[in-house]
Design a protein around this motif. Structure first.
Motif: not given
Ligand code: HAM
Length: 431
Positions: A89-93, A122-124, A270-272
């Motif tokens: 769902p993201e790349l930090t982890a 799996a968001e709306q 995970y933020y600090t």
């Molecule tokens: P996040 O705020 O969950 O942070 O996602 C970062 C960005 O991804 C959001 O600001 C948005 O632009 C985009 N995004 C998230 N969900 C969706 C979605 N369902 N559809 C379209 N765009 C989306 C992170 O993911 C953290 N990993 C950020 C981070 C990196 N923190 C530290 N390092």
């Protein structure tokens, strides 16, 4: 029966198209934007990392946090045998996992990594929100310095500015250390407990699991209940305050405007200390272009056995495209072929097929029609392709070992000996 793409996903086609009120940029536009991102981040000293799209479910559950919406409601997870997988769902982890797995800490210094790639939640689905979306971002791993926080934000801002997006608001906050936040969490809980019956179901649940998330409620009645609530600032230790002050001072020294927002909490656990979000008023409900922050405890949570301070951001590509549209940014179109070859008759077609291949090997962008169609049909194709020149080969030309070269802009035509065609074209077409 035909098939359709899965809800919340989209195709990237050679041409842009509009579906459900959203314009989807062309693959050429994606390549262009990605190349700007790569160029800017490389200039800022980041190097690319690519990690798998599937990861162990436990990594994300532990990394992103068991009480987050992402882990509780939005994971695309599946099992095979005894292994539990999740589409990231993201790349930090994942990036921290790779950092630890490959012992990148032993390479010396700080690792400054960037990525661009698909993520799944799996968001709306709605405008700017997809189930498969694309993030780009950076992770700077192995430094405590507030300079790294400011550099991360500066790199992020530079990408948007380079692409002509100026209508943005940068909000920043500090979430303190885990212990400071724990004390604050209790204070907030005590403050909200007497009015908990007036909270929404989600916020009541959050009061138990993660009361800080209530701070970014969008419900006006809840915002009212929060008036006079204790603020995290009162619970911060000296070091956290000094870190935050230094980040702000550095941003100011770079001329980066920001708004301090004590209610900014972010949706990942995970933020600090430093947390930030970049918003665009042009985007509607899903206004977050990008977000990020420091995560000094994540590596330990993932088993590093020692503290590995780090900071990063991630941004949504789809929302970047929405902002580009609002900023009237001109996205490039796919390049047209320099030459379109037309063959009349089977023998000519075989000859042209080989010629096209040779020209391509010589580095020229050349195309031809397939299927032995009429001259008119092939000419129409050449016009559609937007070729600067057309080469025409018929039986007569074939016999004389010549080919007709037509300049599509001026309409001028000349006969060129096939033997010297390569040299002749080199004088016309910039390589
Ligand atoms: P996040 O705020 O969950 O942070 O996602 C970062 C960005 O991804 C959001 O600001 C948005 O632009 C985009 N995004 C998230 N969900 C969706 C979605 N369902 N559809 C379209 N765009 C989306 C992170 O993911 C953290 N990993 C950020 C981070 C990196 N923190 C530290 N390092």
């Amino acid at each position: 029966m035909t098939f359709q793409r899965i809800k919340g996903t989209f195709d990237i086609l050679p041409e842009s198209y509009t579906a459900g009120g959203t314009t989807f940029a062309s693959s050429t536009a994606w390549q262009h934007v990605e190349s700007v991102i790569r160029e800017v981040l490389t200039r800022f000293g980041f190097r690319e990392i690519r990690t798998p799209i599937i990861e162990p479910t436990e990594l994300i559950a532990r990394g992103v946090g068991g009480t987050t919406d992402i882990v509780q409601k939005e994971m695309f997870a599946f099992e095979r045998g005894d292994t539990h997988y999740v589409l990231r769902p993201e790349l930090t982890a994942p990036v921290v996992r790779a950092y630890l797995e490959h012992h990148l800490d032993q390479k010396g210094g700080t690792q400054k990594l960037f990525y661009i790639g698909p993520c799944f939640r799996a968001e709306q689905p709605q405008k700017g929100r997809f189930r498969q979306f694309h993030q780009f971002g950076t992770e700077t791993i192995g430094t405590d310095s507030p300079a790294a926080d400011a550099e991360t934000i500066a790199a992020m801002m530079t990408i948007y500015r380079t692409l002509g997006i100026t209508n943005t608001v940068l909000r920043i906050n500090t979430l303190g250390e885990a212990s400071e936040r724990a004390a604050y969490r209790e204070a907030l809980r005590s403050f909200l407990d007497p009015v908990k019956d007036k909270l929404s179901e989600t916020s009541r649940r959050r009061l138990e699991t993660n009361p800080l998330r209530i701070l970014d409620t969008k419900i006006p009645q809840e915002q009212e209940l929060l008036i006079g609530a204790p603020t995290l600032e009162d619970f911060l230790g000296e070091e956290s305050v000094a870190h935050y002050d230094e980040v702000k001072a550095r941003l100011t020294s770079l001329g980066i405007d920001f708004v301090k927002d004590p209610r900014l909490v972010r949706g990942l656990d995970y933020y600090t200390r430093t947390a930030f979000e970049l918003e665009s008023p042009d985007l509607g409900a899903q206004s977050a272009l990008a977000g990020g922050g420091r995560y000094d405890g994540l590596a330990e949570e993932l088993g590093s056995g020692k503290r590995v301070p780090a900071i990063g951001f991630a941004a949504g590509m789809e929302r970047l495209f929405l902002a580009l549209e609002a900023a009237d940014y001109t996205l490039p179109a796919a390049p047209n072929p320099a030459i379109f070859c037309i063959a009349l008759g089977e023998a000519a077609d075989r000859k042209v097929f080989r010629l096209v291949h040779d020209l391509r090997l010589a580095g020229i962008h050349v195309d031809m029609d397939h299927g032995g169609r009429s001259f008119k049909a092939q000419m129409r194709e050449a016009n559609r392709a937007g070729a600067a020149y057309v080469l025409i080969l018929g039986d007569n030309e074939l016999e004389q070992n010549i080919i007709i070269l037509k300049n599509m802009e001026t309409g001028e035509q000349e006969s060129v000996a096939i033997a010297s065609l390569g040299d002749h074209l080199r004088t016309l077409i910039p390589s």
